[in-house]
Motif scaffolding. Structure first.
Motif, PDB file in Angstrom:
ATOM      1  N   ALA A 299      54.728  37.773  29.405  1.00 60.23           N
ATOM      2  CA  ALA A 299      53.884  36.650  29.811  1.00 60.23           C
ATOM      3  C   ALA A 299      54.455  35.942  31.043  1.00 60.23           C
ATOM      4  N   GLY A 300      55.761  36.033  31.263  1.00 54.85           N
ATOM      5  CA  GLY A 300      56.387  35.367  32.404  1.00 54.85           C
ATOM      6  C   GLY A 300      56.326  36.170  33.691  1.00 54.85           C
ATOM      7  N   PHE A 301      55.769  37.379  33.625  1.00 54.52           N
ATOM      8  CA  PHE A 301      55.714  38.253  34.794  1.00 54.52           C
ATOM      9  C   PHE A 301      54.279  38.437  35.267  1.00 54.52           C
ATOM     10  N   ARG A 302      54.125  38.662  36.561  1.00 52.44           N
ATOM     11  CA  ARG A 302      52.866  39.178  37.104  1.00 52.44           C
ATOM     12  C   ARG A 302      53.092  40.673  37.224  1.00 52.44           C
ATOM     13  N   ILE A 303      52.078  41.474  37.011  1.00 49.34           N
ATOM     14  CA  ILE A 303      52.240  42.918  36.952  1.00 49.34           C
ATOM     15  C   ILE A 303      51.358  43.564  37.999  1.00 49.34           C
ATOM     16  N   GLY A 304      51.936  44.533  38.729  1.00 49.79           N
ATOM     17  CA  GLY A 304      51.180  45.197  39.774  1.00 49.79           C
ATOM     18  C   GLY A 304      51.577  46.640  39.942  1.00 49.79           C
ATOM     19  N   ILE A 305      50.851  47.303  40.826  1.00 52.81           N
ATOM     20  CA  ILE A 305      51.125  48.689  41.198  1.00 52.81           C
ATOM     21  C   ILE A 305      51.242  48.725  42.710  1.00 52.81           C
ATOM     22  N   TRP A 306      52.372  49.227  43.184  1.00 49.55           N
ATOM     23  CA  TRP A 306      52.641  49.342  44.618  1.00 49.55           C
ATOM     24  C   TRP A 306      52.395  48.023  45.360  1.00 49.55           C
ATOM     25  N   GLY A 307      52.895  46.923  44.828  1.00 50.76           N
ATOM     26  CA  GLY A 307      52.851  45.648  45.532  1.00 50.76           C
ATOM     27  C   GLY A 307      51.556  44.874  45.403  1.00 50.76           C
ATOM     28  N   ARG A 308      50.624  45.346  44.602  1.00 52.22           N
ATOM     29  CA  ARG A 308      49.357  44.637  44.412  1.00 52.22           C
ATOM     30  C   ARG A 308      49.159  44.340  42.936  1.00 52.22           C
ATOM     31  N   VAL A 309      48.889  43.086  42.619  1.00 52.55           N
ATOM     32  CA  VAL A 309      48.678  42.682  41.231  1.00 52.55           C
ATOM     33  C   VAL A 309      47.420  43.367  40.713  1.00 52.55           C
ATOM     34  N   ARG A 310      47.537  43.948  39.519  1.00 55.84           N
ATOM     35  CA  ARG A 310      46.435  44.692  38.921  1.00 55.84           C
ATOM     36  C   ARG A 310      46.228  44.257  37.464  1.00 55.84           C
ATOM     37  N   PRO A 311      44.994  44.363  36.947  1.00 57.74           N
ATOM     38  CA  PRO A 311      44.755  44.055  35.532  1.00 57.74           C
ATOM     39  C   PRO A 311      45.365  45.144  34.646  1.00 57.74           C
ATOM     40  N   LEU A 312      45.618  44.799  33.393  1.00 60.26           N
ATOM     41  CA  LEU A 312      46.265  45.724  32.460  1.00 60.26           C
ATOM     42  C   LEU A 312      45.401  46.929  32.100  1.00 60.26           C
ATOM     43  N   ASP A 313      44.101  46.871  32.352  1.00 60.25           N
ATOM     44  CA  ASP A 313      43.244  48.014  32.030  1.00 60.25           C
ATOM     45  C   ASP A 313      43.116  49.008  33.193  1.00 60.25           C
ATOM     46  N   THR A 314      43.938  48.853  34.228  1.00 63.40           N
ATOM     47  CA  THR A 314      43.919  49.758  35.370  1.00 63.40           C
ATOM     48  C   THR A 314      44.473  51.118  34.966  1.00 63.40           C
ATOM     49  N   PRO A 315      43.730  52.204  35.197  1.00 64.59           N
ATOM     50  CA  PRO A 315      44.259  53.533  34.875  1.00 64.59           C
ATOM     51  C   PRO A 315      45.370  53.917  35.859  1.00 64.59           C
ATOM     52  N   LEU A 316      46.382  54.572  35.351  1.00 67.40           N
ATOM     53  CA  LEU A 316      47.518  54.980  36.187  1.00 67.40           C
ATOM     54  C   LEU A 316      47.290  56.363  36.757  1.00 67.40           C
ATOM     55  N   ARG A 317      47.909  56.600  37.919  1.00 68.26           N
ATOM     56  CA  ARG A 317      47.866  57.907  38.567  1.00 68.26           C
ATOM     57  C   ARG A 317      49.283  58.436  38.713  1.00 68.26           C
ATOM     58  N   GLU A 318      49.392  59.716  38.934  1.00 66.58           N
ATOM     59  CA  GLU A 318      50.690  60.357  39.126  1.00 66.58           C
ATOM     60  C   GLU A 318      51.476  59.663  40.232  1.00 66.58           C
ATOM     61  N   ARG A 319      52.769  59.382  39.968  1.00 62.79           N
ATOM     62  CA  ARG A 319      53.711  58.795  40.920  1.00 62.79           C
ATOM     63  C   ARG A 319      53.406  57.332  41.271  1.00 62.79           C
ATOM     64  N   ASP A 320      52.605  56.635  40.467  1.00 62.31           N
ATOM     65  CA  ASP A 320      52.401  55.196  40.672  1.00 62.31           C
ATOM     66  C   ASP A 320      53.723  54.466  40.442  1.00 62.31           C
ATOM     67  N   ARG A 321      53.870  53.308  41.061  1.00 67.63           N
ATOM     68  CA  ARG A 321      55.057  52.465  40.886  1.00 67.63           C
ATOM     69  C   ARG A 321      54.594  51.156  40.258  1.00 67.63           C
ATOM     70  N   ILE A 322      54.930  50.953  38.985  1.00 62.95           N
ATOM     71  CA  ILE A 322      54.598  49.728  38.265  1.00 62.95           C
ATOM     72  C   ILE A 322      55.689  48.707  38.567  1.00 62.95           C
TER      73      ILE A 322
END
Length: 110
Positions: A51-74
């Motif tokens: 809850a204390g963190f913002r979460i993103g992929i490759w430097g962009r904040v994303r919702p938790l229902d975002t599907p992941l792709r190969e070699r993504d950086r969370i």
């Protein structure tokens, strides 16, 4: 690095629980896994309050229902503890020197 398994999804997880402490881990996930599922299934984050963190992929904040792709950086982003402008002011007061960015030189300097 081992060859990629087409039945698995490989993503990178990076977070910093405290100042100066950066953690890095590779995760092997099922194809079609979402960001939220990856975080819930990660043993390294078992005791961490997300809850204390913002979460993103490759430097962009994303919702938790975002599907992941190969070699993504969370990435998990902690809130700032001090305003960056105020931190620069404090460093200037302590040193008495102007802090010049390497991206934009002082006026008149060539």
């Amino acid at each position: 690095m081992a060859p990629a398994d087409p039945a698995r999804l490989r993503v990178e997880l990076v977070w910093s629980p405290a100042t100066g402490d950066v953690r890095h881990q590779w995760l092997d996930l099922a194809p079609g896994c979402t960001l939220g599922q990856a975080l819930l299934g990660c043993e390294a984050l078992a005791g961490v309050d997300l809850a204390g963190f913002r979460i993103g992929i490759w430097g962009r904040v994303r919702p938790l229902d975002t599907p992941l792709r190969e070699r993504d950086r969370i990435e998990l982003y902690r809130p700032l503890t001090v305003d960056p402008k105020e931190a620069r002011r404090q460093r200037y007061r302590a040193t008495g020197r102007r802090i010049v960015s390497r991206h934009r030189p002082k006026a008149g300097a060539i």
